[in-house]
Design an enzyme around this catalytic site. Structure first.
Site: not given
Ligand code: APR
Length: 238
Positions: A58, A96, A112, A120, A139, A204, A206
Protein backbone atom coordinates in the site's frame (compact mmCIF):
# COMPACT_ATOMS: atom_id res chain seq x y z
CA UNK A 1 -46.86 23.87 -12.62
CA UNK A 2 -44.95 20.79 -11.47
CA UNK A 3 -41.29 20.71 -12.41
CA UNK A 4 -39.99 17.38 -13.70
CA UNK A 5 -38.28 15.54 -10.82
CA UNK A 6 -34.53 15.86 -10.97
CA UNK A 7 -33.00 12.87 -12.67
CA UNK A 8 -31.01 10.75 -10.18
CA UNK A 9 -27.80 9.46 -11.71
CA UNK A 10 -25.70 6.90 -9.83
CA UNK A 11 -22.20 6.27 -11.17
CA UNK A 12 -19.93 3.37 -10.21
CA UNK A 13 -16.25 3.57 -11.09
CA UNK A 14 -13.46 1.02 -11.05
CA UNK A 15 -9.73 0.94 -11.68
CA UNK A 16 -10.21 1.52 -15.41
CA UNK A 17 -11.13 5.18 -14.90
CA UNK A 18 -7.74 5.81 -13.28
CA UNK A 19 -5.70 3.74 -15.77
CA UNK A 20 -5.00 6.76 -18.00
CA UNK A 21 -3.80 8.63 -14.92
CA UNK A 22 -1.05 6.03 -14.70
CA UNK A 23 -2.51 3.88 -11.90
CA UNK A 24 -2.49 0.14 -12.57
CA UNK A 25 -5.66 -1.90 -12.79
CA UNK A 26 -5.98 -5.30 -11.13
CA UNK A 27 -6.97 -7.83 -13.77
CA UNK A 28 -5.65 -6.45 -17.03
CA UNK A 29 -2.47 -7.99 -18.38
CA UNK A 30 0.37 -7.14 -16.02
CA UNK A 31 -2.13 -5.84 -13.49
CA UNK A 32 -1.68 -5.74 -9.74
CA UNK A 33 -3.04 -9.26 -9.25
CA UNK A 34 -0.57 -10.60 -11.79
CA UNK A 35 2.26 -9.30 -9.58
CA UNK A 36 0.90 -9.79 -6.07
CA UNK A 37 -1.12 -12.56 -4.42
CA UNK A 38 -4.46 -11.26 -3.16
CA UNK A 39 -4.28 -13.55 -0.13
CA UNK A 40 -0.93 -12.02 0.84
CA UNK A 41 -1.69 -8.29 0.42
CA UNK A 42 -5.47 -7.80 0.39
CA UNK A 43 -6.88 -10.00 3.17
CA UNK A 44 -6.94 -9.63 6.99
CA UNK A 45 -5.18 -13.01 7.20
CA UNK A 46 -2.37 -11.78 4.94
CA UNK A 47 -1.98 -8.68 7.10
CA UNK A 48 -1.83 -10.76 10.29
CA UNK A 49 0.77 -13.05 8.69
CA UNK A 50 3.06 -10.34 7.31
CA UNK A 51 2.05 -6.72 8.04
CA UNK A 52 5.30 -5.34 6.59
CA UNK A 53 4.56 -6.90 3.18
CA UNK A 54 1.04 -5.41 3.19
CA UNK A 55 2.33 -1.97 4.23
CA UNK A 56 4.93 -2.12 1.43
CA UNK A 57 2.17 -2.92 -1.10
CA UNK A 58 0.00 0.00 0.00
CA UNK A 59 2.95 2.37 0.50
CA UNK A 60 3.86 1.86 -3.17
CA UNK A 61 0.24 2.43 -4.27
CA UNK A 62 -0.07 5.49 -1.99
CA UNK A 63 3.13 6.91 -3.52
CA UNK A 64 1.87 6.29 -7.08
CA UNK A 65 -1.54 7.77 -6.27
CA UNK A 66 0.06 10.89 -4.78
CA UNK A 67 1.90 11.50 -8.08
CA UNK A 68 -1.16 10.83 -10.28
CA UNK A 69 -3.42 13.54 -11.68
CA UNK A 70 -7.11 13.19 -12.49
CA UNK A 71 -7.80 12.65 -16.20
CA UNK A 72 -10.56 14.04 -18.42
CA UNK A 73 -12.93 11.25 -17.34
CA UNK A 74 -12.64 12.25 -13.66
CA UNK A 75 -13.09 15.90 -14.65
CA UNK A 76 -16.13 15.14 -16.80
CA UNK A 77 -17.89 13.35 -13.91
CA UNK A 78 -17.09 16.23 -11.55
CA UNK A 79 -18.50 18.67 -14.14
CA UNK A 80 -21.67 16.56 -14.47
CA UNK A 81 -22.11 16.58 -10.70
CA UNK A 82 -21.43 20.33 -10.39
CA UNK A 83 -23.91 21.09 -13.18
CA UNK A 84 -26.79 18.83 -12.04
CA UNK A 85 -26.10 19.05 -8.31
CA UNK A 86 -24.45 16.53 -5.98
CA UNK A 87 -27.87 15.35 -4.79
CA UNK A 88 -28.63 14.24 -8.37
CA UNK A 89 -25.25 12.77 -9.31
CA UNK A 90 -23.83 10.26 -6.84
CA UNK A 91 -20.35 8.84 -7.45
CA UNK A 92 -19.61 5.46 -5.88
CA UNK A 93 -16.09 4.19 -6.42
CA UNK A 94 -14.28 0.90 -5.86
CA UNK A 95 -11.03 2.84 -6.21
CA UNK A 96 -8.88 3.80 -3.25
CA UNK A 97 -7.20 6.72 -5.03
CA UNK A 98 -8.58 10.25 -4.53
CA UNK A 99 -8.66 11.31 -8.18
CA UNK A 100 -12.43 11.98 -8.21
CA UNK A 101 -11.96 14.47 -5.36
CA UNK A 102 -8.89 15.96 -7.05
CA UNK A 103 -11.10 16.65 -10.09
CA UNK A 104 -13.65 18.43 -7.88
CA UNK A 105 -16.20 15.68 -7.24
CA UNK A 106 -17.96 15.78 -3.86
CA UNK A 107 -19.38 13.23 -1.43
CA UNK A 108 -17.65 10.37 -3.27
CA UNK A 109 -18.56 7.05 -1.66
CA UNK A 110 -15.37 4.99 -1.40
CA UNK A 111 -16.83 1.55 -0.83
CA UNK A 112 -13.35 0.00 -0.62
CA UNK A 113 -11.88 2.76 1.56
CA UNK A 114 -8.98 5.02 0.57
CA UNK A 115 -5.19 5.00 0.54
CA UNK A 116 -5.41 8.41 2.23
CA UNK A 117 -6.82 6.82 5.39
CA UNK A 118 -5.28 4.83 8.23
CA UNK A 119 -7.28 2.70 10.65
CA UNK A 120 -6.38 1.19 14.01
CA UNK A 121 -7.36 -2.49 14.03
CA UNK A 122 -7.34 -2.35 17.83
CA UNK A 123 -9.41 0.73 18.76
CA UNK A 124 -11.04 1.63 15.43
CA UNK A 125 -9.55 5.15 15.32
CA UNK A 126 -9.19 6.65 11.81
CA UNK A 127 -6.67 9.32 10.82
CA UNK A 128 -4.93 10.62 7.67
CA UNK A 129 -2.43 7.94 6.62
CA UNK A 130 1.26 8.91 6.69
CA UNK A 131 2.86 8.53 3.25
CA UNK A 132 4.70 5.42 4.45
CA UNK A 133 3.17 3.08 7.03
CA UNK A 134 5.11 0.30 8.80
CA UNK A 135 4.32 -2.23 11.54
CA UNK A 136 5.81 0.38 13.92
CA UNK A 137 3.25 3.06 12.98
CA UNK A 138 1.55 4.02 16.21
CA UNK A 139 -2.17 4.71 16.51
CA UNK A 140 -2.41 8.34 17.69
CA UNK A 141 -5.47 7.47 19.83
CA UNK A 142 -4.52 4.29 21.69
CA UNK A 143 -0.78 4.36 21.01
CA UNK A 144 -1.08 0.74 19.87
CA UNK A 145 0.81 -0.99 17.08
CA UNK A 146 -2.28 -2.10 15.11
CA UNK A 147 -2.29 0.57 12.38
CA UNK A 148 -3.45 -0.63 8.95
CA UNK A 149 -4.46 1.02 5.68
CA UNK A 150 -8.15 2.05 5.82
CA UNK A 151 -8.99 -0.05 2.79
CA UNK A 152 -11.54 -2.88 2.59
CA UNK A 153 -9.92 -6.28 2.04
CA UNK A 154 -11.46 -9.41 0.60
CA UNK A 155 -13.73 -10.98 3.19
CA UNK A 156 -14.48 -7.61 4.81
CA UNK A 157 -17.70 -5.59 4.51
CA UNK A 158 -17.56 -2.70 2.02
CA UNK A 159 -18.29 0.80 3.36
CA UNK A 160 -21.45 2.87 2.74
CA UNK A 161 -23.55 -0.06 1.52
CA UNK A 162 -26.81 1.20 3.09
CA UNK A 163 -26.37 4.61 1.45
CA UNK A 164 -25.38 3.05 -1.87
CA UNK A 165 -28.40 0.74 -1.97
CA UNK A 166 -30.65 3.70 -1.08
CA UNK A 167 -29.23 5.70 -3.98
CA UNK A 168 -29.65 2.76 -6.37
CA UNK A 169 -33.27 2.29 -5.26
CA UNK A 170 -33.99 5.84 -6.42
CA UNK A 171 -31.81 5.87 -9.54
CA UNK A 172 -33.13 6.84 -12.98
CA UNK A 173 -29.77 6.20 -14.62
CA UNK A 174 -26.89 3.92 -13.52
CA UNK A 175 -23.53 4.25 -15.25
CA UNK A 176 -20.67 1.80 -14.59
CA UNK A 177 -17.22 2.97 -15.71
CA UNK A 178 -13.91 1.05 -15.84
CA UNK A 179 -14.71 -2.08 -13.88
CA UNK A 180 -14.44 -5.74 -14.87
CA UNK A 181 -17.62 -6.57 -12.95
CA UNK A 182 -15.94 -9.47 -11.16
CA UNK A 183 -16.16 -8.31 -7.54
CA UNK A 184 -19.39 -8.20 -5.56
CA UNK A 185 -21.33 -6.38 -4.22
CA UNK A 186 -20.33 -3.70 -6.79
CA UNK A 187 -20.88 -6.10 -9.71
CA UNK A 188 -24.48 -6.55 -8.56
CA UNK A 189 -25.35 -2.83 -8.54
CA UNK A 190 -26.57 -2.96 -12.15
CA UNK A 191 -29.33 -5.41 -11.15
CA UNK A 192 -30.35 -3.27 -8.18
CA UNK A 193 -30.57 -0.25 -10.49
CA UNK A 194 -32.66 -2.17 -13.00
CA UNK A 195 -35.03 -3.28 -10.24
CA UNK A 196 -35.50 0.42 -9.54
CA UNK A 197 -36.41 0.93 -13.18
CA UNK A 198 -33.18 2.77 -14.04
CA UNK A 199 -31.58 2.89 -17.47
CA UNK A 200 -28.15 1.21 -17.24
CA UNK A 201 -25.04 2.08 -19.25
CA UNK A 202 -21.63 0.39 -19.06
CA UNK A 203 -18.54 2.29 -20.19
CA UNK A 204 -15.42 0.13 -20.40
CA UNK A 205 -12.33 -0.59 -22.48
CA UNK A 206 -13.40 -4.23 -22.93
CA UNK A 207 -16.65 -6.10 -22.34
CA UNK A 208 -16.96 -6.93 -18.62
CA UNK A 209 -18.33 -9.99 -16.84
CA UNK A 210 -21.69 -8.22 -16.53
CA UNK A 211 -21.92 -6.46 -19.91
CA UNK A 212 -24.98 -8.50 -20.89
CA UNK A 213 -26.87 -7.07 -17.90
CA UNK A 214 -26.66 -3.47 -19.14
CA UNK A 215 -29.09 -1.72 -21.48
CA UNK A 216 -26.14 -0.20 -23.31
CA UNK A 217 -22.35 -0.78 -23.43
CA UNK A 218 -19.96 1.87 -24.70
CA UNK A 219 -16.52 0.39 -25.44
CA UNK A 220 -13.43 2.57 -25.42
CA UNK A 221 -10.97 4.27 -23.10
CA UNK A 222 -12.46 6.39 -20.33
CA UNK A 223 -10.86 9.64 -21.51
CA UNK A 224 -12.50 9.13 -24.91
CA UNK A 225 -15.89 7.85 -23.83
CA UNK A 226 -16.77 9.58 -20.55
CA UNK A 227 -16.47 13.25 -21.62
CA UNK A 228 -18.60 12.49 -24.70
CA UNK A 229 -21.22 10.71 -22.59
CA UNK A 230 -21.37 13.59 -20.10
CA UNK A 231 -21.82 16.04 -23.00
CA UNK A 232 -24.75 13.92 -24.27
CA UNK A 233 -26.33 13.77 -20.83
CA UNK A 234 -26.05 17.53 -20.30
CA UNK A 235 -27.53 18.15 -23.74
CA UNK A 236 -30.47 15.94 -22.76
CA UNK A 237 -29.67 13.29 -25.36
CA UNK A 238 -30.11 10.32 -22.98
N1 APR B 1 -10.64 3.08 -19.90
C1 APR B 1 -11.74 2.38 -19.55
N2 APR B 1 -11.70 1.14 -19.01
C2 APR B 1 -10.47 0.60 -18.82
C3 APR B 1 -9.28 1.28 -19.15
C4 APR B 1 -9.40 2.57 -19.71
N3 APR B 1 -8.32 3.29 -20.06
N4 APR B 1 -8.23 0.47 -18.85
C5 APR B 1 -8.76 -0.66 -18.34
N5 APR B 1 -10.10 -0.58 -18.33
C6 APR B 1 -11.07 -1.58 -17.86
C7 APR B 1 -10.66 -3.00 -18.14
O1 APR B 1 -11.21 -3.43 -19.37
C8 APR B 1 -11.27 -3.76 -16.96
O2 APR B 1 -12.56 -4.29 -17.30
O3 APR B 1 -11.11 -1.45 -16.45
C9 APR B 1 -11.45 -2.71 -15.87
C10 APR B 1 -10.54 -2.93 -14.67
O4 APR B 1 -10.93 -4.12 -14.07
P1 APR B 1 -10.17 -4.60 -12.74
O5 APR B 1 -8.70 -4.50 -12.98
O6 APR B 1 -10.78 -5.90 -12.36
O7 APR B 1 -10.53 -3.47 -11.67
P2 APR B 1 -11.87 -3.29 -10.86
O8 APR B 1 -13.03 -3.79 -11.67
O9 APR B 1 -11.92 -1.89 -10.40
O10 APR B 1 -11.67 -4.27 -9.60
C11 APR B 1 -12.69 -4.26 -8.63
O11 APR B 1 -11.36 -5.75 -7.27
O12 APR B 1 -9.35 -6.40 -6.44
C12 APR B 1 -10.49 -5.72 -6.14
O13 APR B 1 -10.63 -4.02 -4.55
C13 APR B 1 -10.20 -4.27 -5.85
O14 APR B 1 -11.62 -2.39 -6.25
C14 APR B 1 -11.02 -3.52 -6.86
C15 APR B 1 -12.06 -4.52 -7.29
Amino acid sequence: MTTAPHRKIVILTGAGISAESGLGTFRDEGGLWARHRIEDVATPEGFARNPALVHDFYNARREAAAKAAPNSAHHALAHLQQTLGPENVVIVTQNVDSLHEAAGARNVLHMHGTLAGALCAHCGHRWPAPSQMTPDTLCPACNGLSARPDVVWFGEIPYFMDAILDHLAGADLFISIGTSGQVYPAAGFVLAAQEAGAQTIEVNLDPSATSDQFDETILGSATQTVPALVEHLLAGHR
